[in-house]
Design a protein around this motif. Structure first.
Motif, PDB file in Angstrom:
ATOM      1  N   ARG A 165       0.828  -1.209   0.000  1.00 43.53           N
ATOM      2  CA  ARG A 165       0.000   0.000   0.000  1.00 43.53           C
ATOM      3  C   ARG A 165       0.864   1.261   0.000  1.00 43.53           C
ATOM      4  O   ARG A 165       0.558   2.235  -0.684  1.00 43.53           O
ATOM      5  N   GLU A 187      -9.838 -10.683  -0.247  1.00 39.96           N
ATOM      6  CA  GLU A 187     -10.142  -9.280   0.101  1.00 39.96           C
ATOM      7  C   GLU A 187      -9.064  -8.318  -0.381  1.00 39.96           C
ATOM      8  O   GLU A 187      -9.206  -7.107  -0.248  1.00 39.96           O
ATOM      9  N   HIS A 188      -7.965  -8.837  -0.915  1.00 41.44           N
ATOM     10  CA  HIS A 188      -6.934  -7.944  -1.445  1.00 41.44           C
ATOM     11  C   HIS A 188      -7.049  -7.731  -2.951  1.00 41.44           C
ATOM     12  O   HIS A 188      -6.101  -7.292  -3.593  1.00 41.44           O
ATOM     13  N   GLY A 189      -8.237  -8.066  -3.497  1.00 42.10           N
ATOM     14  CA  GLY A 189      -8.471  -7.866  -4.927  1.00 42.10           C
ATOM     15  C   GLY A 189      -8.283  -6.417  -5.344  1.00 42.10           C
ATOM     16  O   GLY A 189      -7.639  -6.117  -6.354  1.00 42.10           O
ATOM     17  N   GLU A 190      -8.838  -5.508  -4.543  1.00 45.61           N
ATOM     18  CA  GLU A 190      -8.717  -4.082  -4.877  1.00 45.61           C
ATOM     19  C   GLU A 190      -7.268  -3.616  -4.800  1.00 45.61           C
ATOM     20  O   GLU A 190      -6.800  -2.859  -5.643  1.00 45.61           O
ATOM     21  N   LEU A 191      -6.578  -4.078  -3.758  1.00 44.54           N
ATOM     22  CA  LEU A 191      -5.161  -3.737  -3.613  1.00 44.54           C
ATOM     23  C   LEU A 191      -4.386  -4.226  -4.838  1.00 44.54           C
ATOM     24  O   LEU A 191      -3.559  -3.502  -5.404  1.00 44.54           O
ATOM     25  N   GLU A 193      -5.451  -4.689  -7.846  1.00 46.51           N
ATOM     26  CA  GLU A 193      -5.743  -3.839  -9.006  1.00 46.51           C
ATOM     27  C   GLU A 193      -4.990  -2.510  -8.910  1.00 46.51           C
ATOM     28  O   GLU A 193      -4.477  -1.998  -9.901  1.00 46.51           O
ATOM     29  N   ALA A 194      -4.931  -1.964  -7.705  1.00 47.48           N
ATOM     30  CA  ALA A 194      -4.266  -0.669  -7.512  1.00 47.48           C
ATOM     31  C   ALA A 194      -2.777  -0.758  -7.818  1.00 47.48           C
ATOM     32  O   ALA A 194      -2.145   0.212  -8.249  1.00 47.48           O
TER      33      ALA A 194
END
Lengths: 373, 373
Positions: A165, A187-191, A193-194
C-alpha cells in the motif's frame, strides 16, 4: 536510479508455446526444464525426448505432456486478461530472478512491465502484525520507494499489504502463489488492481491454479529471488517470512530484519535472524547503504541460449542407471555423494536423476539433495 | 560457579591511610595515582614528592594535599557506616575491575563483600523505560541471577532499578555516583538497603560527596569495569547507557543490547549498538553462552606492588619540560604525538604530563589524549 544493463533473447511464438508445454508437463519443474533445454537444445526436442527418458527412469505409463491445445488455450486466456508470459532470458525478464537456479522458465506478468526492470527490495512479515510493525513497514516501503526501489512482497495480510500500500505510487510487485485469476487473500483484490498502474502482479503458476498451502513457500523463493535485499518485519518462529529469508541467503541476497521487543512473539523470528547475522534495520538508509554498492556491480547473467546445440555426452547405460538408482532411497542424499559412490561422471548422474524425475520417482530437496519418492 | 582464582596484596593500616590521602588530594585521579605509585614506590613517598612536581609543572601555589586528619576522619566515618575501603590489588578487590587502567585505588564497599568475588553482568538502560523494557530487564536479571551471576547496575529509575529488584535474592551490586551517604535517587533508599543482604553498594567517592551530573558518566566506567559483559535495555540516543557501552568496549567487555521497535525512541540507542556490532539479546542464555568461555580464561591481573622500588629514570630537565609543554594547547593531542614531536622518551613525556596534572594544568581525555586546561 536507472534499470541495470540487460541483454536478452527473444522467443518466437512457437518457442514460447513449446516452453509453456514443457514446463506445464508432469514432473517438469524449473530445474528439470533447464536441464532438458541444455541437453536437447530446445523445448521441442525435449518434449520429444521426455517419454523415452521417463520410461528409462522406470515410469509405469507414458508421462502426461501438456498438449499444444492446452498451451494455446493458456496463452490465449492470459492475453485476454492482460497477462504476458516472459521467457527466462528475455530482455524484460527480471534480471536478478534469472540468477537463481530454479527461476521459472516462464513468468506470468500483469501490470506495468517496466517495473520489472528496476532494482527491487522485498519487505515481508507477519500476517498478524502489530500496529507498530505495519507502521514501520509502511515507512520503510515509502522511503525505499522514494529512493527509486520497487517493493516486492506477497500480498498477504499484515506486513505484506502495508508494504504494498505504501508503495503503490512508486511501484510495487506482488508475487502470487496461485494463477492470476486466483488472487489470495480474496479481500486484497482491490489492492491487487491498484498495484497495476506503477507495478505488477507476477506468478509462475498457470491460470486457474488455486494456491494450496505448499505453494506459498515455493512462491517465497521468487520474492527473494526478484530482490537485491529482503527486509523481514515481525516474523514469528517457523513463519513463512523465515522461509523467504532462508531462500534469500541461499540466493545470496542481503537479509535485513527489523528489531522488536524480546517479549513479543511476533519478533522472535526477526530478532533470531539478527542473532544469526542479518543486519538490523531501523530506517531505509540502512538498506540503501548496503544495496547501492551491490547495484553498481555487474550481475552474472544466466541467459539461456534458446536453441543451443546439445552438449556432448551419451545416455547412461543400464549398468550406470542401476548403480545410481541403487544408491537412492527415501532418505535424501547429496548429488555429490551419488557421483562419488556410483563412480559415474557427474553428467551421467544428472542424466539418471533427470530420467527418474520425469518418471515421477525422484524428489529434489534444498542443497542439492535428492531422494526417491 | 565459584569465584575466579585470585591473588592479592594486603595494605597495612598506615598504607591504607596514605593511599586515601593521596587519592583524595587535588589533581590526583586513578591514573595519576598509579603513575605516582609506580614512580615513587609508595603513596607516602608520592605524597612527599607531589609539591615539588606540581611546582615544576607550573602550579602557582602549593597543591592541596589531603591531611592525615581528614583521611583518618573518613576512615572512621566509613567504619561507623559499615563501609570498608578496599585497595586496588587486595584480595577482595573485584578482579575484573583491577584490569581497567583507571580502576579506583580505593573502592568503598558496603554490604556482602563476598558478592564482589563472583562473576558479574551489568544491566543498564533508560530511566523512562517502557513497561515491557522493565519486564525484560527483570526477567534477564532473574535468569542471570539463577545462573549465579551478580547483577551490576546504577540504581537509577527504570531499567536499573528493575534489574536490581529482580536480583536482590541472588546478589546485585549498585555503583553509586556519590558517597555512601548520598544514595541517588533518594527514593531508592529502601532498595539500596535491600541490596545489602546478598549484594553490595560500591563507590569511589568520599563520604559526604553529593553526586553532580558529571559524576554519573565517570561512575559508569565502574559498572562496565566490574562486569564481564553488559546488557543495554532501552537506551535513547546520547544516553548514559551508551556511555557505559562505550566504556565496556574500551575495557574489552562483551556488549549486548536488547532490540526494540524502530519506532520507539527509547530503543534508538540499543538498536544502534546492535547495528555497530553489539550482540542482540532476547534471553539470558544468549549472554551465558558468550560469557561462560570467557570466565574459564585466566585474567590478566594488574596487581600493584605496594612498596616497589622506583623504576630507573631521572626527572625531566628544563629543556625537556619546555619542549613537551610547548606542544600542548587547548586542543587534545595524543601522548604518542607528544613523544614523536618532542623527541623525548615516553617515560620523560609521561613525567612532564604528571607534573602538569598535579599542577592542575592538564586535562586527560579518552584515547590517551591530553590538553592544557
Amino acid at each position: 536510479m536507472s534499470g541495470e544493463d540487460k541483454t536478452g533473447i527473444r522467443l518466437t511464438d512457437e518457442q514460447r508455446l513449446d516452453w509453456l508445454r514443457l514446463i506445464r508437463s508432469d514432473n517438469v519443474g524449473p530445474r528439470t526444464f533447464r536441464m532438458l533445454l541444455q541437453r536437447y537444445g530446445s523445448a521441442r526436442s525435449a518434449l520429444a525426448a521426455v517419454p523415452d527418458l521417463a520410461r528409462r527412469g522406470g515410469a509405469t505409463g507414458p508421462p502426461r505432456l501438456c498438449s499444444r491445445d492446452d498451451a494455446e488455450r493458456e496463452l490465449k486466456a492470459a492475453k485476454s486478461r492482460g497477462v504476458i508470459l516472459l521467457g527466462l532470458g528475455e530482455r524484460e525478464y527480471p534480471q536478478r530472478l534469472r540468477m537463481i537456479d530454479d527461476a521459472p522458465p516462464l513468468l506470468a506478468v500483469r501490470g506495468a512491465i517496466a517495473a520489472l526492470d528496476r532494482p527491487m527490495i522485498a519487505i515481508v512479515g507477519a500476517r498478524n502484525a502489530s500496529a507498530a510493525g505495519m507502521r514501520f513497514a509502511e515507512r520503510l516501503a515509502r522511503d525505499l520507494g522514494a529512493a527509486d526501489f520497487v517493493i516486492v512482497s506477497g500480498l498477504a495480510r499484515g506486513i505484506d499489504a502495508a508494504a504494498h500500500r505504501a508503495s503503490i505510487a512508486t511501484g510495487t510487485l506482488a508475487v502470487l502463489a496461485g494463477g492470476h485469476d486466483h488472487v489470495y487473500p480474496p479481500e486484497h483484490g482491490e489492492l491487487a488492481e491498484a498495484i497495476l498502474a506503477q507495478g505488477a502482479l507476477v506468478s509462475e503458476m498457470p491460470l486457474g491454479w488455486e494456491p494450496r498451502a505448499r505453494d506459498f513457500p515455493r512462491r517465497n523463493r521468487l520474492i527473494s529471488g526478484l530482490a537485491v535485499a529482503i527486509v523481514v518485519v515481525e516474523a514469528a518462529k517457523r513463519s513463512g517470512s523465515l522461509i523467504t529469508a532462508r531462500f534469500a541467503l541461499e540466493q545470496g541476497r542481503e537479509v535485513f530484519a527489523a528489531p522488536g521487543s524480546p517479549l513479543d512473539p511476533r519478533s522472535e523470528g526477526s530478532n533470531g535472524l539478527i542473532k544469526e547475522g542479518a543486519a538490523l534495520v531501523t530506517e531505509a538508509a540502512d538498506v540503501i547503504a548496503v544495496v547501492r554498492p551491490i547495484l553498481g556491480q555487474r550481475t552474472d547473467l544466466a541467459v539461456e541460449e534458446p536453441e543451443r546445440a546439445p552438449p556432448p555426452g551419451g545416455d547412461p547405460g543400464g549398468d550406470e542407471r542401476a548403480r545410481v538408482t541403487q544408491l537412492l532411497g527415501p532418505t535424501p542424499v547429496s548429488i555429490d555423494d551419488l557421483v562419488r559412490l556410483s563412480g559415474c561422471s557427474p553428467a551421467m548422474v544428472r542424466m539418471v536423476l533427470l530420467e527418474l524425475e520425469l518418471a515421477g520417482r525422484l524428489e529434489r530437496h534444498g542443497g542439492a539433495l535428492v531422494s526417491l519418492r
